[in-house]
Design a protein around this motif. Structure first.
Motif, PDB file in Angstrom:
ATOM      1  N   ASN A 100      46.214  72.677  71.786  1.00  0.00           N
ATOM      2  CA  ASN A 100      45.897  73.932  71.845  1.00  0.00           C
ATOM      3  C   ASN A 100      44.629  74.330  72.751  1.00  0.00           C
ATOM      4  OD1 ASN A 100      45.948  76.593  70.992  1.00  0.00           O
ATOM      5  ND2 ASN A 100      44.561  76.203  69.141  1.00  0.00           N
ATOM      6  N   LEU A 103      45.902  74.409  76.369  1.00  0.00           N
ATOM      7  CA  LEU A 103      46.526  75.338  76.720  1.00  0.00           C
ATOM      8  C   LEU A 103      45.625  76.575  76.745  1.00  0.00           C
ATOM      9  CD1 LEU A 103      49.802  74.576  74.369  1.00  0.00           C
ATOM     10  CD2 LEU A 103      49.826  75.079  76.869  1.00  0.00           C
ATOM     11  N   LYS A 107      45.284  78.892  79.779  1.00  0.00           N
ATOM     12  CA  LYS A 107      45.284  80.345  79.827  1.00  0.00           C
ATOM     13  C   LYS A 107      44.198  81.003  80.501  1.00  0.00           C
ATOM     14  CE  LYS A 107      44.954  83.666  75.944  1.00  0.00           C
ATOM     15  NZ  LYS A 107      45.153  83.768  74.606  1.00  0.00           N
ATOM     16  N   TYR A 161      52.770  79.489  74.024  1.00  0.00           N
ATOM     17  CA  TYR A 161      51.834  80.103  75.008  1.00  0.00           C
ATOM     18  C   TYR A 161      52.648  80.578  76.293  1.00  0.00           C
ATOM     19  CZ  TYR A 161      47.106  79.031  73.077  1.00  0.00           C
ATOM     20  OH  TYR A 161      46.109  79.003  72.256  1.00  0.00           O
ATOM     21  N   ASP A 165      51.840  84.406  76.460  1.00  0.00           N
ATOM     22  CA  ASP A 165      50.734  84.659  77.508  1.00  0.00           C
ATOM     23  C   ASP A 165      51.140  84.265  79.050  1.00  0.00           C
ATOM     24  OD1 ASP A 165      48.500  85.053  75.543  1.00  0.00           O
ATOM     25  OD2 ASP A 165      48.766  83.133  74.980  1.00  0.00           O
TER      26      ASP A 165
END
Ligand code: NAD
Ligand code: UGA
Length: 295
Positions: A100, A103, A107, A161, A165
């Protein structure tokens, strides 16, 4: 020639990571290794220490990390059964919270992330060879679950993701890999009656596949109708890797084994000389967003 990039390799002091680092450094990229040295060794990357393009950060990816990069090869995770079973909760945290965080980093910097997943997401597969569309056969509460399910969530998170995103992700389902710097007590295949079968690839083939998968343009996601504890049999269907990446293993088994034996021979001689117990932890080939089985 490809543009030089700023590349993060998590788990870069490990077996596969350090070979990937060698390749990326030789190509002239700026490489940052993040590793907590749980199963990795500084010695695997020490030849780059002091190089102006190289940075080594002692950091546990369960904690957030803020750096500026273009690409992330996310390899940090214990990988062999004795290592990932040693502290199952930590294995789960590394693969979930750690992934996480990576990622989240991808992002923020609008970078691309490649996840080193595993053939273990197929569990003890019921179909052979395993195509990317196979959903697997995993015991969620068995002794391997911390790793298998951790990687499955990590894959799920990559796609979440990507969808939510627009993060560019690549997922490589790696099958058993061997070569210099692999862990001595890897132990796989030698347990039980020794009747299990696996598919093995030499580490340079894996690194080649990872770099190809990372740098290939994002393919369209084609939705297809869903096809339907120590795995007995495992063999990847690598048709996609051959077709889309023009990748196939190049190092013959015997040659790879010879190189590996030479490495272990030198390691043992070295450790005898220094009369010190050196760290002997492990090993497992490849798959993607456009999923790809790299043996
Ligand atoms: P390895 O144990 O040699 O390398 C893993 C590295 O990650 C080590 O350097 C370790 O110290 C580091 N690490 C672990 N937890 C960390 C954390 N919380 N924070 C920072 N660093 C951490 O294993 P490997 O064989 O090089 O495997 C690399 C990746 O490839 C792993 O994600 C593994 O699951 C995957 N994989 C490997 C194989 C194989 O045959 N080697 C097969 C399938 C999948
Ligand atoms: C995430 C989702 O992205 C949101 O869509 C969702 O709404 C939200 O969770 C939620 O819980 O509802 P968030 O966790 O705030 O958002 O942040 P992300 O940007 O997704 O980052 C994930 C993790 O990466 C965080 O723990 C963050 O600390 C970490 N991170 C972020 C880094 O380690 N480095 C960075 O450079 C950026």
């Amino acid at each position: 020639l490809e543009r030089e990039k700023r590349i993060l390799v998590t788990g870069g002091a490990g077996f596969v990571g350090s070979h990937l680092v060698d390749r990326l450094m030789i190509e002239g990229h700026e490489v940052t290794v993040v590793d907590n040295f749980f199963t990795g060794r500084k010695r695997n990357v020490e030849h780059w220490i002091g190089h102006e393009n190289f940075e080594l950060i002692n950091h546990d990816i369960v904690n957030p990390l803020f750096i500026e990069v273009d690409q992330i090869y996310h390899l940090a995770s214990p990988a062999s059964p004795p290592n990932y079973m040693y502290n199952p909760v930590k294995t789960i945290k590394t693969n979930t919270i750690g992934t996480n965080n990576m990622l989240g980093l991808a992002k923020r910097v609008r970078g691309r992330l490649l996840l080193a997943s595993t053939s273990e997401v197929y569990g003890d597969p019921e179909i052979h060879p395993q195509p990317e569309e196979y959903w697997g056969h995993v015991n969620p509460i068995g002794p391997r679950a911390c790793y298998d399910e951790g990687k499955r969530v990590a894959e799920t998170m990559c796609y979440a993701y990507a969808k939510q995103d627009g993060i560019q992700v690549r997922v490589a389902r790696i099958f058993n890999t061997f070569g210099p710097r692999m862990h001595m007590n890897d132990g796989r295949v030698v347990y039980g009656e020794g009747q299990q079968t696996r598919s093995f690839q030499y580490v340079s083939d894996l690194v080649d596949g990872l770099v190809k998968l990372m740098n290939r343009g994002t393919s369209k996601i084609v939705k297809k109708p869903a096809m339907q504890d120590d795995p007995k049999k495992r063999k990847p269907d690598i048709t996609k890797a051959k077709n889309y990446l023009n990748w196939s293993p190049q190092v013959p088994m015997l040659e790879g084994i010879n190189r590996t034996i030479e490495y272990f021979f030198n390691e043992l001689r070295r450790s005898k000389h220094s009369e010190r117990n050196f760290h002997v932890p492990e090993t497992d080939s490849l798959k993607s967003y456009h999923k790809t089985n790299l043996i």
